[in-house]
Design an enzyme around this catalytic site. Structure first.
Site, PDB file in Angstrom:
ATOM      1  N   MET A   1       0.853  -1.195   0.000  1.00 22.13           N
ATOM      2  CA  MET A   1       0.000   0.000   0.000  1.00 22.13           C
ATOM      3  C   MET A   1       0.888   1.246   0.000  1.00 22.13           C
ATOM      4  O   MET A   1       0.446   2.328   0.381  1.00 22.13           O
ATOM      5  CB  MET A   1      -0.929  -0.002   1.224  1.00 22.13           C
ATOM      6  CG  MET A   1      -1.874  -1.210   1.197  1.00 22.13           C
ATOM      7  SD  MET A   1      -3.420  -0.939   2.090  1.00 22.13           S
ATOM      8  CE  MET A   1      -2.822  -0.634   3.727  1.00 22.13           C
TER       9      MET A   1
ATOM     10  N   GLY B   1      11.237  -2.880   5.519  1.00 21.97           N
ATOM     11  CA  GLY B   1      10.510  -4.155   5.507  1.00 21.97           C
ATOM     12  C   GLY B   1      10.043  -4.493   4.095  1.00 21.97           C
ATOM     13  O   GLY B   1      10.213  -5.623   3.613  1.00 21.97           O
ATOM     14  N   HIS B   2       9.487  -3.498   3.396  1.00 22.93           N
ATOM     15  CA  HIS B   2       9.041  -3.736   2.014  1.00 22.93           C
ATOM     16  C   HIS B   2      10.236  -4.063   1.123  1.00 22.93           C
ATOM     17  O   HIS B   2      10.154  -4.943   0.256  1.00 22.93           O
ATOM     18  CB  HIS B   2       8.356  -2.492   1.444  1.00 22.93           C
ATOM     19  CG  HIS B   2       7.064  -2.138   2.115  1.00 22.93           C
ATOM     20  ND1 HIS B   2       6.910  -1.032   2.895  1.00 22.93           N
ATOM     21  CD2 HIS B   2       5.853  -2.752   2.095  1.00 22.93           C
ATOM     22  CE1 HIS B   2       5.666  -0.953   3.338  1.00 22.93           C
ATOM     23  NE2 HIS B   2       4.998  -1.991   2.877  1.00 22.93           N
TER      24      HIS B   2
ATOM     25  N   GLN C   1     -10.203  -2.496   2.698  1.00 19.71           N
ATOM     26  CA  GLN C   1      -9.722  -3.131   3.917  1.00 19.71           C
ATOM     27  C   GLN C   1      -9.676  -2.162   5.099  1.00 19.71           C
ATOM     28  O   GLN C   1      -9.127  -2.482   6.146  1.00 19.71           O
ATOM     29  CB  GLN C   1      -8.374  -3.814   3.694  1.00 19.71           C
ATOM     30  CG  GLN C   1      -7.218  -2.884   3.397  1.00 19.71           C
ATOM     31  CD  GLN C   1      -5.985  -3.652   2.943  1.00 19.71           C
ATOM     32  OE1 GLN C   1      -5.942  -4.181   1.835  1.00 19.71           O
ATOM     33  NE2 GLN C   1      -4.983  -3.747   3.797  1.00 19.71           N
TER      34      GLN C   1
ATOM     35  N   GLU D   1       5.982 -11.544   7.138  1.00 22.38           N
ATOM     36  CA  GLU D   1       5.487 -12.292   8.305  1.00 22.38           C
ATOM     37  C   GLU D   1       4.986 -11.347   9.393  1.00 22.38           C
ATOM     38  O   GLU D   1       4.350 -11.776  10.338  1.00 22.38           O
ATOM     39  CB  GLU D   1       6.601 -13.174   8.873  1.00 22.38           C
ATOM     40  CG  GLU D   1       6.864 -14.387   8.017  1.00 22.38           C
ATOM     41  CD  GLU D   1       7.895 -15.316   8.624  1.00 22.38           C
ATOM     42  OE1 GLU D   1       8.533 -14.934   9.632  1.00 22.38           O
ATOM     43  OE2 GLU D   1       8.065 -16.412   8.075  1.00 22.38           O
TER      44      GLU D   1
ATOM     45  N   ASP E   1       2.642  -9.223   9.152  1.00 20.82           N
ATOM     46  CA  ASP E   1       1.184  -9.368   9.095  1.00 20.82           C
ATOM     47  C   ASP E   1       0.907 -10.867   8.978  1.00 20.82           C
ATOM     48  O   ASP E   1       0.541 -11.366   7.915  1.00 20.82           O
ATOM     49  CB  ASP E   1       0.623  -8.607   7.895  1.00 20.82           C
ATOM     50  CG  ASP E   1       0.874  -7.119   8.016  1.00 20.82           C
ATOM     51  OD1 ASP E   1       0.224  -6.476   8.839  1.00 20.82           O
ATOM     52  OD2 ASP E   1       1.755  -6.598   7.311  1.00 20.82           O
TER      53      ASP E   1
ATOM     54  N   GLN F   1      -2.517 -12.235   7.980  1.00 26.91           N
ATOM     55  CA  GLN F   1      -2.744 -11.937   6.552  1.00 26.91           C
ATOM     56  C   GLN F   1      -2.015 -12.960   5.668  1.00 26.91           C
ATOM     57  O   GLN F   1      -2.570 -13.448   4.673  1.00 26.91           O
ATOM     58  CB  GLN F   1      -2.252 -10.532   6.233  1.00 26.91           C
ATOM     59  CG  GLN F   1      -2.200 -10.212   4.744  1.00 26.91           C
ATOM     60  CD  GLN F   1      -1.859  -8.753   4.482  1.00 26.91           C
ATOM     61  OE1 GLN F   1      -2.730  -7.912   4.544  1.00 26.91           O
ATOM     62  NE2 GLN F   1      -0.604  -8.462   4.184  1.00 26.91           N
TER      63      GLN F   1
ATOM     64  N   ILE G   1      11.279  -7.353   9.402  1.00 26.18           N
ATOM     65  CA  ILE G   1      12.471  -6.513   9.579  1.00 26.18           C
ATOM     66  C   ILE G   1      12.213  -5.587  10.766  1.00 26.18           C
ATOM     67  O   ILE G   1      11.146  -4.984  10.863  1.00 26.18           O
ATOM     68  CB  ILE G   1      12.756  -5.692   8.292  1.00 26.18           C
ATOM     69  CG1 ILE G   1      12.949  -6.629   7.099  1.00 26.18           C
ATOM     70  CG2 ILE G   1      13.964  -4.786   8.473  1.00 26.18           C
ATOM     71  CD1 ILE G   1      14.152  -7.559   7.210  1.00 26.18           C
TER      72      ILE G   1
ATOM     73  N   SER H   1       6.900  -0.744  10.132  1.00 25.16           N
ATOM     74  CA  SER H   1       5.505  -0.622   9.712  1.00 25.16           C
ATOM     75  C   SER H   1       5.285   0.791   9.209  1.00 25.16           C
ATOM     76  O   SER H   1       5.844   1.743   9.773  1.00 25.16           O
ATOM     77  CB  SER H   1       4.584  -0.882  10.920  1.00 25.16           C
ATOM     78  OG  SER H   1       3.284  -0.406  10.652  1.00 25.16           O
TER      79      SER H   1
HETATM   80  O1  PAF Z   1      -0.092  -5.727   3.669  1.00 22.16           O
HETATM   81  C1  PAF Z   1      -0.526  -4.818   2.939  1.00 22.16           C
HETATM   82  O2  PAF Z   1       0.144  -3.811   2.696  1.00 22.16           O
HETATM   83  C2  PAF Z   1      -1.915  -4.938   2.326  1.00 22.16           C
HETATM   84  O3  PAF Z   1      -2.794  -5.561   3.205  1.00 22.16           O
HETATM   85  C3  PAF Z   1      -1.916  -5.640   0.942  1.00 22.16           C
HETATM   86  C4  PAF Z   1      -1.452  -7.074   1.060  1.00 22.16           C
HETATM   87  C5  PAF Z   1      -1.021  -4.875  -0.004  1.00 22.16           C
HETATM   88  C6  PAF Z   1      -3.339  -5.655   0.371  1.00 22.16           C
HETATM   89  O4  PAF Z   1      -3.826  -4.374   0.204  1.00 22.16           O
END
Ligand code: PAF
Length: 281
Positions: A31, A37-38, A62, A149, A151, A154, A177, A186
């Site tokens: 998002m 982390g990303h 969401q 991990e 989330d 999820q 991370i 986050s």
């Molecule tokens: O983890 C996230 O950033 C979101 O929940 C995702 C998986 C991109 C779905 O919108």
């Protein structure tokens, strides 16, 4: 050079051209508001695939009406620089109309691991996640998709979605991370003041203590009660949950199975989640 596409048609055309060349394509759904982390998810994707696509889409489905959709950090130019530095090949940055055109009326609901934990506090959250992730998979047709991990629920829900709907995407969970003091990266950490950051940094230490108590044979109920109290004593305002679950299914934890201790707690206006592993005894 990271190419940027905003439409599903352009995304499909590029990914299909790569697949026609026999290249393996990985997707990292995000998002935006990208952090280390990303970037670690992108590295994991680039290690296992020839091409990496990152989607950046703040998914309104969401977020509950009371949540931070409007406030959620948006920084596309900065994010694109990070993708460039990470060596990502393609960014998919659709607008809301592209993903949910007028009249959109479908929702995917995953059972099993979505029960309890986050769902008790954000009832529509996983339907929103499952719906957008399924759409992203159908739009991108990746061979692999990487999720953090951090989330953890999820990640389990997405694995179940793929298994139950026979979506031909391998799901890779990538380790959380953390900063030097253990705070999980986050996008929502950006909301925390310096004082709140000090408090937030206690969360992982408390979880690790609870996990090692369980590994050492301590009683589950009293360990979870002590962890809940420790989170409040650290300065959090509310503990939504702190629970031990089985790591594959998120069913109630059994001593002889690998587990996870998962937490969600509120600090001022910010809600933080984290989890740690519990080794099987
Ligand atoms: O983890 C996230 O950033 C979101 O929940 C995702 C998986 C991109 C779905 O919108």
């Amino acid at each position: 050079m990271t190419a940027v596409v905003e439409t599903i048609a352009a995304l499909r055309a590029q990914v299909r051209a790569w697949r026609a060349e026999g290249l393996k394509v990985a997707l990292v759904p995000t998002m935006g508001a990208l952090h280390e982390g990303h970037v670690s998810l992108m590295r994991a994707a680039l290690n296992r695939a020839d091409r990496c696509v990152v989607s950046i889409f703040v998914n309104p489905r969401q977020f509950a009406p009371t949540e931070d959709l409007d406030k959620y950090p948006r920084q596309l130019a900065l994010d694109l620089e990070k993708l460039e530095r990470a060596g990502v090949h393609l960014a998919f940055t659709p607008d809301v109309q592209e993903v949910y055109p007028e009249g959109f009326a479908t929702s995917i609901s995953v059972g099993g691991p979505s029960a309890g934990l986050e769902t008790d506090f954000r009832p529509a959250f996983f339907d929103g996640v499952a719906t957008v992730v399924a759409k992203l998979f159908i739009q991108t047709e990746p061979g692999l998709a990487v999720f953090g991990e951090k989330d953890y629920q999820q990640l389990c829900v997405v694995k179940k979605l793929c298994r139950d709907l026979n979506l031909p995407v391998e799901i890779l969970g990538s380790p959380t991370i953390r900063d030097a003091e253990g705070l999980a990266m986050s996008s929502r950490n950006a909301y925390l003041s310096a004082h709140e950051l000090d408090i937030a940094r206690q969360l992982n230490k408390i979880l690790r203590k609870a996990a090692s108590a369980l590994e050492g044979g301590a009683d589950e109920a009293s360990t979870m009660a002590a962890a809940r109290q420790a989170v409040l004593d650290a300065g959090f305002d509310v503990v939504d949950y702190v629970e031990a679950r089985e790591s594959l299914t998120l069913a109630p934890w059994q001593k002889d199975r690998e587990g996870r201790v998962l937490v969600a707690a509120r600090l001022g206006k910010t809600r933080l989640i984290d989890n740690v592993e519990v080794a099987a005894r």
